[in-house]
Structure formats: structure tokens, C-alpha cells
Design a protein around this motif. Structure first.
Motif, PDB file in Angstrom:
ATOM      1  N   SER A   1       5.354   2.942   1.335  1.00  0.00           N
ATOM      2  CA  SER A   1       4.529   4.459   1.201  1.00  0.00           C
ATOM      3  C   SER A   1       3.890   4.516  -0.162  1.00  0.00           C
ATOM      4  O   SER A   1       4.459   3.739  -1.083  1.00  0.00           O
ATOM      5  CB  SER A   1       5.486   5.418   1.647  1.00  0.00           C
ATOM      6  OG  SER A   1       6.565   5.467   0.887  1.00  0.00           O
TER       7      SER A   1
ATOM      8  N   SER B   1       4.244  -7.055   3.016  1.00  0.00           N
ATOM      9  CA  SER B   1       4.905  -6.366   4.104  1.00  0.00           C
ATOM     10  C   SER B   1       5.141  -6.831   5.175  1.00  0.00           C
ATOM     11  O   SER B   1       4.699  -8.202   5.506  1.00  0.00           O
ATOM     12  CB  SER B   1       3.969  -4.910   4.284  1.00  0.00           C
ATOM     13  OG  SER B   1       4.302  -4.300   2.939  1.00  0.00           O
TER      14      SER B   1
ATOM     15  N   SER C   1       8.747  -3.137   6.681  1.00  0.00           N
ATOM     16  CA  SER C   1       7.843  -2.524   7.468  1.00  0.00           C
ATOM     17  C   SER C   1       6.407  -2.460   6.917  1.00  0.00           C
ATOM     18  O   SER C   1       6.136  -3.225   5.700  1.00  0.00           O
ATOM     19  CB  SER C   1       8.506  -1.140   7.724  1.00  0.00           C
ATOM     20  OG  SER C   1       9.430  -1.250   8.566  1.00  0.00           O
ATOM     21  N   ALA C   2       5.596  -1.714   7.426  1.00  0.00           N
ATOM     22  CA  ALA C   2       4.168  -1.670   7.237  1.00  0.00           C
ATOM     23  C   ALA C   2       3.840  -1.066   5.798  1.00  0.00           C
ATOM     24  O   ALA C   2       4.872   0.144   5.463  1.00  0.00           O
ATOM     25  CB  ALA C   2       3.392  -0.994   8.443  1.00  0.00           C
ATOM     26  N   PRO C   3       2.680  -1.165   5.298  1.00  0.00           N
ATOM     27  CA  PRO C   3       2.156  -0.377   4.122  1.00  0.00           C
ATOM     28  C   PRO C   3       1.289   0.577   4.762  1.00  0.00           C
ATOM     29  O   PRO C   3       0.629   0.642   5.869  1.00  0.00           O
ATOM     30  CB  PRO C   3       1.514  -1.202   3.242  1.00  0.00           C
ATOM     31  CG  PRO C   3       0.838  -2.292   4.138  1.00  0.00           C
ATOM     32  CD  PRO C   3       1.820  -2.555   5.273  1.00  0.00           C
ATOM     33  N   THR C   4       1.109   1.739   3.751  1.00  0.00           N
ATOM     34  CA  THR C   4       0.006   2.740   4.160  1.00  0.00           C
ATOM     35  C   THR C   4      -1.015   2.424   3.333  1.00  0.00           C
ATOM     36  O   THR C   4      -1.076   1.533   2.652  1.00  0.00           O
ATOM     37  CB  THR C   4       0.487   4.113   3.839  1.00  0.00           C
ATOM     38  OG1 THR C   4       0.792   4.237   2.497  1.00  0.00           O
ATOM     39  CG2 THR C   4       1.616   4.363   4.539  1.00  0.00           C
TER      40      THR C   4
ATOM     41  N   SER D   1      12.213  -0.864   4.138  1.00  0.00           N
ATOM     42  CA  SER D   1      11.360   0.389   4.505  1.00  0.00           C
ATOM     43  C   SER D   1       9.929   0.097   4.725  1.00  0.00           C
ATOM     44  O   SER D   1       9.523  -1.150   4.508  1.00  0.00           O
ATOM     45  CB  SER D   1      11.682   1.654   3.594  1.00  0.00           C
ATOM     46  OG  SER D   1      11.086   1.404   2.592  1.00  0.00           O
ATOM     47  N   ARG D   2       9.305   0.966   4.971  1.00  0.00           N
ATOM     48  CA  ARG D   2       7.773   0.794   4.950  1.00  0.00           C
ATOM     49  C   ARG D   2       7.124   1.015   3.531  1.00  0.00           C
ATOM     50  O   ARG D   2       8.042   1.314   2.821  1.00  0.00           O
ATOM     51  CB  ARG D   2       6.962   2.000   5.664  1.00  0.00           C
ATOM     52  CG  ARG D   2       7.184   3.388   5.452  1.00  0.00           C
ATOM     53  CD  ARG D   2       6.577   4.308   6.313  1.00  0.00           C
ATOM     54  NE  ARG D   2       6.823   5.750   6.263  1.00  0.00           N
ATOM     55  CZ  ARG D   2       6.084   6.653   5.393  1.00  0.00           C
ATOM     56  NH1 ARG D   2       5.021   6.149   4.867  1.00  0.00           N
ATOM     57  NH2 ARG D   2       6.089   7.638   5.245  1.00  0.00           N
TER      58      ARG D   2
ATOM     59  N   THR E   1       8.299  -5.384   1.501  1.00  0.00           N
ATOM     60  CA  THR E   1       8.849  -4.531   2.191  1.00  0.00           C
ATOM     61  C   THR E   1       8.977  -5.108   3.714  1.00  0.00           C
ATOM     62  O   THR E   1       8.048  -5.891   4.090  1.00  0.00           O
ATOM     63  CB  THR E   1       7.996  -3.195   2.591  1.00  0.00           C
ATOM     64  OG1 THR E   1       6.675  -3.508   3.024  1.00  0.00           O
ATOM     65  CG2 THR E   1       7.973  -2.533   0.953  1.00  0.00           C
TER      66      THR E   1
END
Length: 262
Positions: free
Chosen positions: A214, A252, A233-236, A211-212, A231
Motif C-alpha cells: 500500500s 510484488s 501480495s499485490a501493490p496499489t 502484505s500487500r 511484498t
């Protein structure tokens, strides 16, 4: 389709349209239902989750949300299934229950949301304690090994195309255990609950998430002393900030040929 369905899925009739043709077939669909987490008789949270591995989920939630500090503080777990929902009743140590009542909040989490319904911003705990041990060294070959082996250990995702995975891996990239759920934070809670129940040390390994990244995933991992999170996907920005404050290595955009380190 096969008569053997993975846990957390249902067989439902669908009408499939392909290349101008239509066929009535049966397809596998990931389950999602309300899961109420009840502590000492008081409902604390209702999460939308895949109703599988719920004892691990409840234990992981209690630990990763800071409701209890130790696995032994959860004295008993009972899963009660209703027609369209599930109740997980837990008995926790009296001291932890008193603390929970003192800062009680109402969570009504939708899929992918960990704080819907929180009563005030002040109740958000965004100051993780730094992790004492260092993260293991991970290179591109290790990430590539995990990515190559992970699909075979995600039966719910293979059957439905609708499930996040959370995996505990060795520093060499061997996948030890994977848990799946329609919610990424639920999958992580299931993994953390299993690790606590089996007394798996977090000193030498990593959590890999499909997943990302979060903030709530990083916060949960920080509470359980996980020093490395990877991960797909991307991080926030908040996930990156919390990882830095906790001393967590965050990787990520993991791909077979590389990743981004934050």
C-alpha cells in the motif's frame, strides 16, 4: 497448547468445531490494543497495534512519518502500560516539536490504516525525495530463499495466524531481523525503528513484507532511503506511483518461482 506464548499474544478459551466434533481448548490470539504516541507531552497519534517492540515502533513511526529526521532527535522513549491500552511517551528535539505543532494532525489509525482522521488532503505528503543509491539486484532464487526462511522467524504468525511481518534482508536473501504486528505499517515501523537504533545501513539490502504494497508502506520506506521493497501480495496504483517517483524497486506477488516487478 504450549505454555510458552510469543510476545504479542494471549491464551484464550475457544470452542473448536472439526468434522462434526466439538472441543473446548485454549488457543493463542494476537493482541491488539490502542497505542498512543505522545510527543513532548502532546498526544499525536493513536494506532491499533500489537503491544510488543513498542520502543522500536515509536521510533520508527517518528522517523517514517517525518516527525524527526534523525534517530538522535528522539531523546527519550518511555512505554507506559495501562489495563487496555499503552502510552508511548517520547521527548524529541525542540525544533522538531515546533515543526510538529505547526502541521499537527490527528491520526486515529485502525488496523491496516495509516491516515484515518487526517485533517485535510493537503497534509498528505505524496512527493517523496528520490533515493540516491541504487537497489540491489534480486532474482527468483533470492526471493525463494526469503520465503522459505521467513515462517521460522514469525513466531506470532505461527501461533495465531494473525500477524504481518516486516523483514530486513541482505541482497543474497539472508533474513537479518523480522518484526510482527497485526498492522502491516506497524510491523514496518518496528523494523525501521530497529534499523535506525542499530545504525543499519539501507544501502545494501531490501525490506520484505508479508502484505500487500500500500502507498503508506512505500512512503515510509522512501523516507528511510530503502531502495527495494518486496511484498507477498499485490501493490496499489498509488504505491506503484510513489515507488517510481522515489526510485524504489517494488516487487510484488512474490512466490518461490517468481515475482512481478513494478
Amino acid at each position: 497448547m504450549s505454555d510458552s506464548l510469543p510476545a504479542g499474544s494471549l491464551a484464550l478459551p475457544v470452542r473448536r468445531h472439526r468434522q462434526g466434533e466439538m472441543h473446548d481448548v485454549t488457543d493463542a490470539v494476537a493482541e491488539e490494543c490502542p497505542v498512543a504516541l505522545v510527543f513532548n507531552g502532546i498526544s499525536h497519534a493513536v494506532m491499533m497495534a500489537t503491544p510488543a517492540d513498542l520502543e522500536y515502533f515509536a521510533l520508527g513511526f517518528a522517523l517514517s512519518e517525518g516527525i524527526v529526521e534523525q534517530c538522535g532527535a528522539v531523546r527519550d522513549i518511555e512505554v507506559i502500560r495501562h489495563d487496555d491500552s499503552v502510552e508511548v511517551q517520547m521527548e524529541i528535539a525542540q525544533g522538531d516539536f515546533v515543526a510538529l505543532k505547526a502541521q499537527r494532525r490527528a491520526l486515529a489509525g485502525r488496523t491496516g490504516c495509516g491516515v484515518c482522521g487526517i485533517e485535510s488532503i493537503e497534509l498528505l505528503d505524496l512527493s517523496p525525495t528520490p533515493i540516491a543509491h541504487a537497489a540491489p539486484a534480486v532474482d527468483e532464487a533470492i526471493v525463494a530463499r526469503i520465503l522459505a526462511d521467513l515462517p521460522a522467524q514469525q513466531p506470532l504468525m505461527r501461533a495465531t495466524g494473525c500477524a504481518h511481518g516486516a523483514a530486513w534482508c541482505t541482497p543474497s536473501g539472508e533474513i537479518i531481523r523480522v518484526f510482527e504486528d497485526v498492522g502491516r505499517h506497524n510491523a514496518l515501523d518496528k523494523l525501521l525503528g530497529w534499523m535506525a537504533r542499530e545504525a543499519v545501513s539501507t544501502d545494501n539490502g531490501l525490506v520484505f513484507l508479508t502484505s500487500r504494497a500500500s502507498y503508506e508502506l512505500v512512503r515510509k520506506a522512501a523516507r528511510r532511503d530503502v531502495a527495494l521493497i518486496a511484498t507477498i501480495s499485490a501493490p496499489t496504483s498509488l504505491a506503484i506511483r510513489l515507488a517510481r517517483e522515489a526510485g524504489i524497486t517494488l516487487l510484488s506477488f512474490c512466490r518461490p518461482n517468481g515475482f512481478v516487478a513494478y
